[in-house]
Enzyme design. Structure first.
Site, short mmCIF file in Angstrom:
data_model
loop_
_atom_site.label_atom_id
_atom_site.label_comp_id
_atom_site.label_asym_id
_atom_site.label_seq_id
_atom_site.Cartn_x
_atom_site.Cartn_y
_atom_site.Cartn_z
CG ASP A 1 10.58 -1.26 4.05
OD1 ASP A 1 9.15 -1.00 4.41
OD2 ASP A 1 11.50 -1.13 3.23
CB THR B 1 -0.97 0.56 1.06
OG1 THR B 1 -0.40 -0.09 2.65
CG2 THR B 1 -1.76 -1.12 1.19
CG ASP B 2 4.72 0.94 0.53
OD1 ASP B 2 4.40 0.18 -0.10
OD2 ASP B 2 6.29 1.35 1.55
CD GLU C 1 15.19 -0.05 -0.48
OE1 GLU C 1 15.44 -1.30 -0.81
OE2 GLU C 1 15.54 0.45 0.26
#
Length: 384
Positions: free
Chosen positions: A174, A35-36, A162
Site C-alpha cells: 500500500d 501476496t505482499d 502500520e
C-alpha cells in the site's frame, strides 16, 4: 479538499499559518492480493483520491496532529514517541514519525511539528486510506526534517508504523503504491527485493475505466481474519520448508496438497496462483493490451472467494453483477472481509454497470453501494 481550504483549517486548529501542504493517494490493487507479506508480487496503482496534509514546524519537540475527522489535536513529545504510547487514528501519522527513526540514521536536530490532515479516500473500503495518511506524513517529514530518504525507505517507514504502532500485520504494497504511483500506470512490485517497475496501464487510450464498488461492509486489518490468513500462510511455508510462499511454485502444488491440511493447502494455493496471475497480468498488458486482462481479474476473485475465503456475499454480488453487465473483468480488492470490489469497464458501459450493481443490491436487501470511477494518479508529494 483544496490547498486553501486545508490551510484555513490548519489556521483554525492552531492559530498560525502552515508552511507547506503535502498529499498522498489511496490505491487500488489491480491484482495480487495477500501476496505482499508472502514476499511475492503485487500490481497496484495510486488513485485520484488523496489525503492532504498541512504542516508547520515548531521550535520545541512537540508533535501535534489534528484532522477533519478528529479535530482536537493529539499531542506527544518526540522524547516520548514509541508505539506503546500511540492510540487511535493518530497512531498512523505519529507512528510514521517514530518509524522514520527506525529505518534510517536521523541526522541533525528534529523539531516538533503541527499537522492537520484531511482526506477523500474512503475509510474501510480497501482503498488504503491508512497508507495515504502514512505516505503524506512520510514525505512531509522527509522534507521538513531534511532526511533525504528515498521513496522505498519511506515506504518501509509507513509499513513499520502500520505493523508496530497500529498493530496491523500488513505488507509494504500500500505504501509503495502511494509513494511510487504514476499517471495511468501501475506499480509492479517485487515484495522480496522491493524492486519496483512502473508499468503503463493504457486504460486512458483504450477507453477503459476502473469502477470501484464500495459495499460499505467495513473491515479492520488489526484484528480477525487478516491476521489468521497471514498465520496460515506462514504455517504453510514452514511445513513446505520454504522461507516464504514466494519460493513455492505452481509445480509444487501437488506435493503441497499431500503435505498440508485441506484448509492450509487452499490458502497456499491462492498465494501461489495469485503470484502467477500478477506476472501474467503484467505480461498480458505488454503483449496484448488492457482489454485482455479481464479473465485474470475474474480468476483472482474466484481464488479469493474459494481458496482464501476473504470475500463476502456483498462483494460476490458486486463482482458477478458487473461481470454479467458487461465488465471486462472484476474482483474484490484490498484485504477482504468487506470493503470494495473493482470492475474494468469500457467507458461507454460504466453507467449501465453502476445501475445494475445498485439494482442487484436493492433486490438482495443490502445497503446501497457507493460506486465511483478512479484513475491511476501520481504518487505522494508536496503540493505547495
Amino acid at each position: 479538499m483544496t490547498d486553501s481550504s486545508i490551510l484555513t483549517r490548519f489556521r483554525d486548529a492552531y492559530g498560525r499559518t502552515a508552511t507547506g501542504v503535502w498529499s498522498a493517494p489511496g490505491r487500488v490493487n489491480l491484482i495480487g492480493e495477500h501476496t505482499d507479506y508472502n514476499l511475492g508480487f503485487v500490481f497496484p496503482f495510486a488513485i485520484n483520491r488523496r489525503t492532504v496534509l498541512a504542516l508547520a514546524p515548531r521550535e520545541d519537540r512537540t508533535l501535534r496532529v489534528a484532522s477533519s475527522f478528529s479535530p482536537d489535536p493529539v499531542s506527544i513529545s518526540l522524547n516520548d514517541l514509541s508505539p506503546d504510547r500511540l492510540h487511535g487514528w493518530s497512531a498512523y501519522p505519529l507512528g510514521v514519525a517514530w518509524a522514520l527513526g527506525q529505518v534510517s540514521q536521523l541526522r541533525g536536530v528534529r523539531t516538533g511539528v503541527d499537522v492537520y490532515i484531511d482526506s477523500n479516500v474512503p475509510v474501510g473500503a480497501g482503498l488504503s486510506s491508512s497508507a495515504a495518511i502514512e505516505s503524506a506524513m512520510a514525505v512531509a517529514l522527509n522534507d521538513v526534517w531534511r532526511l533525504d530518504l528515498d521513496r522505498r525507505t519511506l515506504a518501509k517507514a509507513g509499513q513499520l508504523a502500520e505493523n508496530r504502532a497500529v498493530g496491523a500485520p500488513t505488507g509494504i504494497m500500500d505504501q509503495s503504491a502511494s509513494l511510487l504511483g504514476r499517471t495511468d500506470s501501475g506499480v509492479f512490485l517485487d515484495c522480496r527485493s522491493l524492486a519496483a517497475e512502473v508499468i503503463p496501464l493504457g486504460f486512458e487510450d483504450a477507453g477503459l475505466e476502473v469502477l470501484v464498488m464500495d459495499t460499505h461492509v467495513s473491515h479492520a486489518h488489526a484484528t480477525g481474519g487478516y491476521a489468521a490468513r497471514r498465520a496460515s500462510c506462514e504455517a504453510g511455508a514452514r511445513a513446505l520448508k520454504a522461507d516464504s510462499l514466494r519460493d513455492v511454485q505452481l509445480s509444487d502444488l501437488p506435493e503441497a496438497e499431500e503435505v498440508l491440511d485441506e484448509e492450509t493447502f487452499r490458502r497456499v494455493r491462492h498465494v501461489v496462483t495469485e503470484n502467477q496471475r500478477v506476472l501474467d497480468t503484467v505480461r498480458t498488458l505488454r503483449e496484448k493490451g488492457p482489454h485482455a486482462i479481464g479473465p485474470l481479474l475474474d480468476a483472482s476473485h474466484v481464488s479469493m472467494r474459494d481458496d482464501f475465503e476473504i470475500s463476502s456475499p456483498e462483494l460476490d454480488l458486486a463482482v458477478s453483477t458487473a461481470q454479467v453487465s458487461g465488465a471486462i473483468g472484476a474482483r474484490m480488492t484490498g484485504g477482504g472481509f468487506g470493503g470494495a470490489a473493482i470492475a474494468l469497464v469500457d467507458r461507454s458501459d460504466t453507467q449501465s454497470v453502476r445501475d445494475a450493481v445498485g439494482a442487484s443490491f436493492a433486490e438482495a436487501g443490502y445497503r446501497a453501494p457507493d460506486t465511483f470511477t478512479v484513475r491511476a494518479a501520481q504518487g505522494a508529494g508536496r503540493e505547495q
